[in-house]
Design an enzyme around this catalytic site. Sequence first.
Site, PDB file in Angstrom:
ATOM      1  N   GLU A  76      60.681  39.481  29.078  1.00  0.00           N
ATOM      2  CA  GLU A  76      59.861  40.448  28.337  1.00  0.00           C
ATOM      3  C   GLU A  76      59.349  41.563  29.248  1.00  0.00           C
ATOM      4  O   GLU A  76      58.816  41.304  30.314  1.00  0.00           O
ATOM      5  CB  GLU A  76      58.663  39.742  27.677  1.00  0.00           C
ATOM      6  CG  GLU A  76      59.042  38.680  26.655  1.00  0.00           C
ATOM      7  CD  GLU A  76      59.687  39.253  25.388  1.00  0.00           C
ATOM      8  OE1 GLU A  76      59.710  40.496  25.243  1.00  0.00           O
ATOM      9  OE2 GLU A  76      60.168  38.447  24.565  1.00  0.00           O
ATOM     10  N   ARG A  86      51.290  36.154  12.131  1.00  0.00           N
ATOM     11  CA  ARG A  86      52.003  35.948  10.864  1.00  0.00           C
ATOM     12  C   ARG A  86      51.721  34.550  10.307  1.00  0.00           C
ATOM     13  O   ARG A  86      51.762  34.322   9.111  1.00  0.00           O
ATOM     14  CB  ARG A  86      53.509  36.144  11.089  1.00  0.00           C
ATOM     15  CG  ARG A  86      54.315  36.423   9.829  1.00  0.00           C
ATOM     16  CD  ARG A  86      55.755  36.765  10.188  1.00  0.00           C
ATOM     17  NE  ARG A  86      56.363  35.792  11.075  1.00  0.00           N
ATOM     18  CZ  ARG A  86      56.803  34.581  10.711  1.00  0.00           C
ATOM     19  NH1 ARG A  86      56.711  34.201   9.449  1.00  0.00           N
ATOM     20  NH2 ARG A  86      57.353  33.774  11.590  1.00  0.00           N
ATOM     21  N   CYS A 139      52.153  34.263  22.214  1.00  0.00           N
ATOM     22  CA  CYS A 139      52.867  34.568  23.464  1.00  0.00           C
ATOM     23  C   CYS A 139      52.509  35.953  23.973  1.00  0.00           C
ATOM     24  O   CYS A 139      52.213  36.127  25.162  1.00  0.00           O
ATOM     25  CB  CYS A 139      54.379  34.444  23.266  1.00  0.00           C
ATOM     26  SG  CYS A 139      54.904  32.723  23.155  1.00  0.00           S
ATOM     27  N   HIS A 163      60.813  34.495  27.009  1.00  0.00           N
ATOM     28  CA  HIS A 163      61.031  33.790  25.737  1.00  0.00           C
ATOM     29  C   HIS A 163      62.362  33.050  25.806  1.00  0.00           C
ATOM     30  O   HIS A 163      63.354  33.602  26.303  1.00  0.00           O
ATOM     31  CB  HIS A 163      61.058  34.783  24.564  1.00  0.00           C
ATOM     32  CG  HIS A 163      59.742  34.892  23.859  1.00  0.00           C
ATOM     33  ND1 HIS A 163      59.105  36.089  23.658  1.00  0.00           N
ATOM     34  CD2 HIS A 163      58.948  33.946  23.284  1.00  0.00           C
ATOM     35  CE1 HIS A 163      57.969  35.873  22.989  1.00  0.00           C
ATOM     36  NE2 HIS A 163      57.848  34.595  22.757  1.00  0.00           N
TER      37      HIS A 163
HETATM   38  N1  PCA Z   1      56.026  30.850  21.117  1.00  0.00           N
HETATM   39  C1  PCA Z   1      55.057  31.579  20.313  1.00  0.00           C
HETATM   40  C2  PCA Z   1      53.704  31.046  20.710  1.00  0.00           C
HETATM   41  C3  PCA Z   1      53.973  29.818  21.509  1.00  0.00           C
HETATM   42  C4  PCA Z   1      55.421  29.821  21.766  1.00  0.00           C
HETATM   43  O1  PCA Z   1      56.017  29.010  22.476  1.00  0.00           O
HETATM   44  C5  PCA Z   1      55.196  33.087  20.420  1.00  0.00           C
HETATM   45  O2  PCA Z   1      56.302  33.575  20.723  1.00  0.00           O
HETATM   46  O3  PCA Z   1      54.218  33.810  20.212  1.00  0.00           O
END
Ligand code: PCA
Length: 214
Positions: A76, A86, A139, A163
């Site tokens: 990211e 959401r 996140c 991610h």
């Molecule tokens: N993914 C979520 C929150 C926790 C996670 O592992 C996100 O992408 O916001």
Amino acid sequence: MKILLTGFEPFGGEAINPSWEAVKTLHGYRDAVETLELPCVFDLCLEQLGHKVRALAPDVILAIGQAGGRSAISLEKVAINLNEARIPDNADRQPIDTPVVPGGPAAYFSRLPLKRLAAGLRDRGIPAELSYTAGTFVCNHLFYGASHLAEALPQRPRVGFVHIPYLPEQAARHPGSPSMSLASLTAGLAGICDELLAAGRDMREIEAVAGTTH
Ligand code: PCA
């Protein structure tokens, strides 16, 4: 050099979160990696991260989260000052259109050499990409809050957010969703740590084409 790797607890009806499954295997990796599992809860995750960061004074904070539907390890680039949930988090909090840090800058960019890390992953045979949105859920909240915290610390740790796709056992319940094995996820995160340790204080980015057209 110390790297703090964090993963999240399961959320959204999942029994596991691939981020913690992968991160927990790397505790003590190369005597440089410390790990922490965080709650998938607005504010609380930042509180717990803050305690750990103050105690450990890491050079790098690398937070990992699940992004169901993505097919590659996603590095990211941007954290934005927006909570727009959401779905409710694990404490039933669902902030709508609030800032992560009132009065904070609109966004932070990761100060990690993301193109270099992505290239390193691909060299190891692991699908990797840059991403320009970490979403607006927990996140992104953690990524923004950690970036904001880092700016206030003397060592100014570099902050990154990664991610990762579903594990195959999760994707089996989401027909059509891509997945990545725990072995590849773990190798990917270990590879990122290797690159960071090799780079040391020289975190220069490489020149490479990236970006998206939409
Ligand atoms: N993914 C979520 C929150 C926790 C996670 O592992 C996100 O992408 O916001």
